[in-house]
Design an enzyme around this catalytic site. Structure first.
Site, PDB file in Angstrom:
ATOM      1  N   ILE A  94      17.393  -0.609   1.459  1.00  0.00           N
ATOM      2  CA  ILE A  94      16.952  -1.943   1.024  1.00  0.00           C
ATOM      3  C   ILE A  94      18.139  -2.693   0.418  1.00  0.00           C
ATOM      4  O   ILE A  94      18.854  -2.150  -0.434  1.00  0.00           O
ATOM      5  CB  ILE A  94      15.819  -1.789  -0.028  1.00  0.00           C
ATOM      6  CG1 ILE A  94      14.582  -1.173   0.618  1.00  0.00           C
ATOM      7  CG2 ILE A  94      15.447  -3.102  -0.681  1.00  0.00           C
ATOM      8  CD1 ILE A  94      13.982  -1.995   1.724  1.00  0.00           C
ATOM      9  N   HIS A 110       8.125   9.379  -0.042  1.00  0.00           N
ATOM     10  CA  HIS A 110       9.149  10.329   0.429  1.00  0.00           C
ATOM     11  C   HIS A 110       8.475  11.691   0.640  1.00  0.00           C
ATOM     12  O   HIS A 110       7.710  12.144  -0.217  1.00  0.00           O
ATOM     13  CB  HIS A 110      10.290  10.445  -0.595  1.00  0.00           C
ATOM     14  CG  HIS A 110      11.373  11.342  -0.122  1.00  0.00           C
ATOM     15  ND1 HIS A 110      12.315  10.938   0.806  1.00  0.00           N
ATOM     16  CD2 HIS A 110      11.640  12.646  -0.382  1.00  0.00           C
ATOM     17  CE1 HIS A 110      13.126  11.948   1.068  1.00  0.00           C
ATOM     18  NE2 HIS A 110      12.739  12.994   0.363  1.00  0.00           N
TER      19      HIS A 110
HETATM   20  C1  GAR Z   1       6.900   9.803   6.601  1.00  0.00           C
HETATM   21  O1  GAR Z   1       6.838  11.207   6.567  1.00  0.00           O
HETATM   22  C2  GAR Z   1       7.634   9.282   5.375  1.00  0.00           C
HETATM   23  O2  GAR Z   1       7.385  10.026   4.218  1.00  0.00           O
HETATM   24  C3  GAR Z   1       9.054   9.441   5.828  1.00  0.00           C
HETATM   25  O3  GAR Z   1       9.048   9.005   7.168  1.00  0.00           O
HETATM   26  C4  GAR Z   1       7.773   9.327   7.756  1.00  0.00           C
HETATM   27  C5  GAR Z   1       7.221   8.095   8.427  1.00  0.00           C
HETATM   28  O4  GAR Z   1       6.055   8.412   9.139  1.00  0.00           O
HETATM   29  N1  GAR Z   1       9.963   8.688   4.981  1.00  0.00           N
HETATM   30  C6  GAR Z   1      11.158   9.132   4.637  1.00  0.00           C
HETATM   31  O5  GAR Z   1      11.629  10.182   5.031  1.00  0.00           O
HETATM   32  C7  GAR Z   1      11.915   8.209   3.689  1.00  0.00           C
HETATM   33  N2  GAR Z   1      13.046   8.875   3.137  1.00  0.00           N
HETATM   34  P1  GAR Z   1       5.000   7.287   9.565  1.00  0.00           P
HETATM   35  O6  GAR Z   1       5.780   6.169  10.275  1.00  0.00           O
HETATM   36  O7  GAR Z   1       4.079   7.999  10.531  1.00  0.00           O
HETATM   37  O8  GAR Z   1       4.297   6.784   8.341  1.00  0.00           O
END
Ligand code: GAR
Length: 199
Positions: A94, A110
């Site tokens: 961001i 996270h």
């Molecule tokens: C999720 O597991 C979220 O926690 C992770 O990306 C995935 C997105 O899944 N975020 C990170 O790793 C941020 N550091 P989604 O698009 O199916 O919600």
């Protein structure tokens, strides 16, 4: 009514969890005003359109310099007059200006128990690979406020999830999503909406 903008990069299952909670009446006083993605092919944008929510895509690749992308992103965000920005699998850092302007109004999900397996390079499946390599028996998910660091802001909610014998990064990711992420993200938004409603 809390005006929420959700920022996404991929499949958008966390966005779906928010929409489902709203539909089931578990999340009230909340309106999803916009879904923004850096990835025009993100299925999350489709999920937004299916719900009649404005879906905006803004890719850094469309800009010759990073500053121009960041400015355009901030302009888009500003134009929706949001009370809360939810990073739901948004894999772009961001812009500093945005963090400052929306201090205390940006949250992130996270997929680990911060401060484990977080920071630069820890995102998506990589987080679960690292957890399995380290051999932890418990992992989970964290919702935290976003500050200028990477996964360093104040923690709002956490939920633990058991690591099971024979887990792969994929099976562990699925369990963390189902048992933790999809639960605590809507819960955190609901908590903020209630707090705002009470003034
Ligand atoms: C999720 O597991 C979220 O926690 C992770 O990306 C995935 C997105 O899944 N975020 C990170 O790793 C941020 N550091 P989604 O698009 O199916 O919600």
């Amino acid at each position: 009514m809390l005006r929420v903008g959700v920022m996404v990069s991929g499949g958008g299952t966390n966005l779906q969890a928010i929409l489902d909670a709203m539909e089931k009446g578990k999340l009230s006083n909340v309106e999803i005003a916009v879904v923004i993605s850096n990835n025009p092919g993100a299925y999350a944008l489709e999920r937004a359109r299916n719900h009649g929510i404005p879906a905006v895509s803004l890719s850094p690749k469309d800009f010759s310099v990073r500053e121009a992308f960041e400015e355009a992103l901030l302009e888009q965000v500003d134009s929706y007059h949001l009370d809360l920005i939810v990073l739901a699998g948004f894999l772009v850092k961001i812009p500093e200006k945005m963090v400052e302007k929306y201090e205390g109004r940006i949250i992130n999900i996270h997929p680990s128990l911060i401060p484990s397996f977080c920071g630069v390079g820890y995102y998506g499946l990589k987080v679960h690979e690292a957890a399995l390599t380290r051999g932890v028996k418990v992992t989970g998910a964290t919702v935290h406020y976003v500050d200028s660091g990477m996964d360093t802001g104040p923690i709002l909610l956490q939920k633990a999830v058991e690591v099971k014998e024979g887990d792969t990064p994929e099976t562990l990711q699925k369990r963390v999503m189902e048992e933790a992420e999809w639960v605590i993200l809507p819960e955190a938004i609901g908590w903020i909406a209630d707090r705002e409603a009470k003034g």
